[in-house]
Design an enzyme around this catalytic site. Structure first.
Site, short mmCIF file in Angstrom:
data_model
loop_
_atom_site.label_atom_id
_atom_site.label_comp_id
_atom_site.label_asym_id
_atom_site.label_seq_id
_atom_site.Cartn_x
_atom_site.Cartn_y
_atom_site.Cartn_z
N LYS A 60 -3.20 15.63 -7.73
CA LYS A 60 -3.17 14.29 -7.16
C LYS A 60 -2.43 14.30 -5.83
O LYS A 60 -1.32 14.81 -5.75
CB LYS A 60 -2.50 13.31 -8.15
CG LYS A 60 -2.53 11.87 -7.67
CD LYS A 60 -2.01 10.91 -8.73
CE LYS A 60 -0.52 10.77 -8.72
NZ LYS A 60 0.06 10.32 -7.45
N THR A 61 -3.09 13.73 -4.83
CA THR A 61 -2.49 13.69 -3.48
C THR A 61 -2.23 12.25 -3.04
O THR A 61 -2.87 11.32 -3.52
CB THR A 61 -3.46 14.33 -2.45
OG1 THR A 61 -4.73 13.66 -2.53
CG2 THR A 61 -3.65 15.80 -2.70
N LYS A 93 -5.03 4.05 -4.21
CA LYS A 93 -4.73 2.68 -4.67
C LYS A 93 -5.32 1.62 -3.73
O LYS A 93 -4.62 0.77 -3.20
CB LYS A 93 -3.23 2.44 -4.84
CG LYS A 93 -2.60 3.31 -5.92
CD LYS A 93 -1.17 2.88 -6.21
CE LYS A 93 -0.51 3.72 -7.29
NZ LYS A 93 -0.12 5.09 -6.86
N ASP A 96 -8.36 -3.98 -1.40
CA ASP A 96 -8.87 -4.98 -0.45
C ASP A 96 -10.30 -5.40 -0.83
O ASP A 96 -10.83 -4.94 -1.84
CB ASP A 96 -8.80 -4.39 0.97
CG ASP A 96 -8.51 -5.45 2.02
OD1 ASP A 96 -9.01 -6.60 1.89
OD2 ASP A 96 -7.79 -5.14 2.99
N ILE A 97 -10.91 -6.22 -0.01
CA ILE A 97 -12.28 -6.66 -0.29
C ILE A 97 -13.24 -5.47 -0.16
O ILE A 97 -12.92 -4.46 0.48
CB ILE A 97 -12.72 -7.80 0.66
CG1 ILE A 97 -12.67 -7.34 2.12
CG2 ILE A 97 -11.87 -9.05 0.43
CD1 ILE A 97 -13.41 -8.27 3.08
N ASN A 99 -15.98 -4.67 1.52
CA ASN A 99 -16.36 -4.12 2.82
C ASN A 99 -15.24 -3.27 3.42
O ASN A 99 -15.48 -2.20 3.98
CB ASN A 99 -16.73 -5.26 3.77
CG ASN A 99 -17.21 -4.75 5.11
OD1 ASN A 99 -18.23 -4.06 5.18
ND2 ASN A 99 -16.46 -5.04 6.16
N THR A 100 -14.01 -3.75 3.29
CA THR A 100 -12.87 -3.02 3.87
C THR A 100 -12.62 -1.70 3.12
O THR A 100 -12.42 -0.67 3.75
CB THR A 100 -11.61 -3.91 3.83
OG1 THR A 100 -11.89 -5.11 4.54
CG2 THR A 100 -10.42 -3.21 4.47
N ARG A 230 7.67 14.91 -9.59
CA ARG A 230 8.97 15.53 -9.32
C ARG A 230 9.47 16.38 -10.47
O ARG A 230 10.23 17.34 -10.25
CB ARG A 230 9.98 14.46 -8.92
CG ARG A 230 9.72 13.91 -7.52
CD ARG A 230 10.43 12.60 -7.28
NE ARG A 230 9.81 11.50 -8.02
CZ ARG A 230 10.24 10.24 -7.99
NH1 ARG A 230 11.28 9.92 -7.26
NH2 ARG A 230 9.61 9.31 -8.68
O1 S5P Z 1 1.91 3.23 -12.26
C1 S5P Z 1 1.92 4.22 -11.57
C2 S5P Z 1 0.77 4.69 -10.93
C3 S5P Z 1 0.82 5.87 -10.21
S1 S5P Z 1 -0.67 6.52 -9.63
N1 S5P Z 1 3.07 4.96 -11.43
C4 S5P Z 1 3.15 6.10 -10.68
O2 S5P Z 1 4.21 6.73 -10.62
N2 S5P Z 1 2.01 6.55 -10.01
C5 S5P Z 1 2.06 7.75 -9.14
O3 S5P Z 1 2.39 8.87 -9.93
C6 S5P Z 1 3.10 7.68 -8.02
O4 S5P Z 1 2.53 7.16 -6.85
C7 S5P Z 1 3.52 9.13 -7.86
O5 S5P Z 1 2.66 9.78 -6.95
C8 S5P Z 1 3.30 9.74 -9.24
C9 S5P Z 1 4.55 9.90 -10.08
O6 S5P Z 1 5.45 10.79 -9.50
P1 S5P Z 1 6.80 11.27 -10.22
O7 S5P Z 1 7.45 12.15 -9.21
O8 S5P Z 1 7.60 10.05 -10.56
O9 S5P Z 1 6.36 12.02 -11.48
#
Ligand code: S5P
Length: 268
Positions: A60-61, A93, A96-97, A99-100, A230
């Site tokens: 996931k990026t 995440k 928006d609408i 089209n955007t 993390r």
């Molecule tokens: O409800 C959420 C949804 C997401 S996608 N809570 C989250 O923490 N995330 C994402 O998951 C958040 O943006 C981050 O990239 C990851 C959690 O990271 P961590 O370091 O706390 O495990």
């Protein structure tokens, strides 16, 4: 019941190519671990992904936090995805609408739809957000997750909002493959449940994040994929490679053990 069926058996029920590939590769690689790599330099991102690659089904990026993003980063990301056999999930995440979001998904410097197998969206704008994203992603075989719940303390994504998100997904099952959520929901349809807020060593981060263990998430709550950031890469631009590799394997093993137990496959 989706929660007691194997990933392999569930793959057959999905017409969406991204969902199918993900379930098949989880089964093949014996992993339900998604590593979330929230670092800000291209070299750190690629180094960490190469280290965790053998242990994950999904990377996931947050591509918009990379300070030296370029086209080469996308090529290298795609190379690592084939080298280690994982899919890519850009955690954009959208909110928006229609089209955007169609423009945000396909254009700009990141051109997310061209390389990210899976992305996600907040249901807050209503079904038009799905129509907009599907107009770009569906012809490319991409999949969408709706944020039905969040892991952070005080989230507004609960109750009636969560139910409305599920209804929106039910009406677009060809493109919406599942949810970001904290638990599996009751219902006839099979949706993928991807769950962040997973950690083995700490309970929170002082900024609202709340952690549960892989066992609680996969076994007790019936979720499918654990998303760990993390807890695996450490702080800042990431720990040393050997530490990261060991942590990734530790989470993979915990997640897989819980899945085997849930599906009654535990080997005594
Ligand atoms: O409800 C959420 C949804 C997401 S996608 N809570 C989250 O923490 N995330 C994402 O998951 C958040 O943006 C981050 O990239 C990851 C959690 O990271 P961590 O370091 O706390 O495990």
């Amino acid at each position: 019941m989706a929660s007691t069926k194997t990933y392999a058996a569930r793959a057959e029920g999905y017409a969406n190519p991204a969902a199918r590939s993900l379930l098949e590769l989880m089964d093949r690689k014996k992993t339900n671990l998604c590593v979330s790599v929230d670092v800000t330099r291209k070299s750190s991102l690629l180094r960490i992904i190469d280290a965790v690659g053998p242990s994950v089904c999904l990377v996931k990026t947050h591509i918009d936090i990379i300070e030296d993003f370029d086209e080469d980063l996308v090529s290298q990301l795609q190379h690592l995805s084939s080298k280690h056999d994982f899919l890519i999930f850009e955690d954009r995440k959208f909110a928006d609408i229609g089209n955007t979001v169609a423009l945000q998904y396909s254009r700009g410097v990141h051109r997310i739809a061209s390389w990210s197998h899976i992305t996600n969206a907040h249901p807050v704008p209503g079904p038009g957000i799905i129509t907009g994203l599907a107009s770009i992603g569906q012809p490319l075989g991409r999949g969408l997750l709706l944020l039905a719940e969040m892991s952070s303390a005080g989230t507004l994504a609960a109750g009636a909002y969560t139910s409305a998100a599920i209804d929106m997904a039910r009406a677009h099952r060809d493109f919406v493959i599942g949810f970001i959520a904290m638990k599996r929901f009751d219902g006839q349809e099979d949706f993928l449940i991807l769950t962040p807020g997973v950690g083995l060593d700490v309970k929170g981060d002082g900024m609202g994040q709340q952690y549960r263990t892989p066992r609680e998430v996969i076994l007790d709550r019936g979720c499918d994929v654990i998303i760990v950031g993390r807890g695996i890469y450490g702080k800042g631009e990431g720990s040393d490679d050997d530490v990261i590799k060991a942590q990734a394997e530790r989470y993979r093993e915990e997640g897989w053990k819980a899945y085997l137990e849930r599906t009654g496959q535990n080997i005594v």
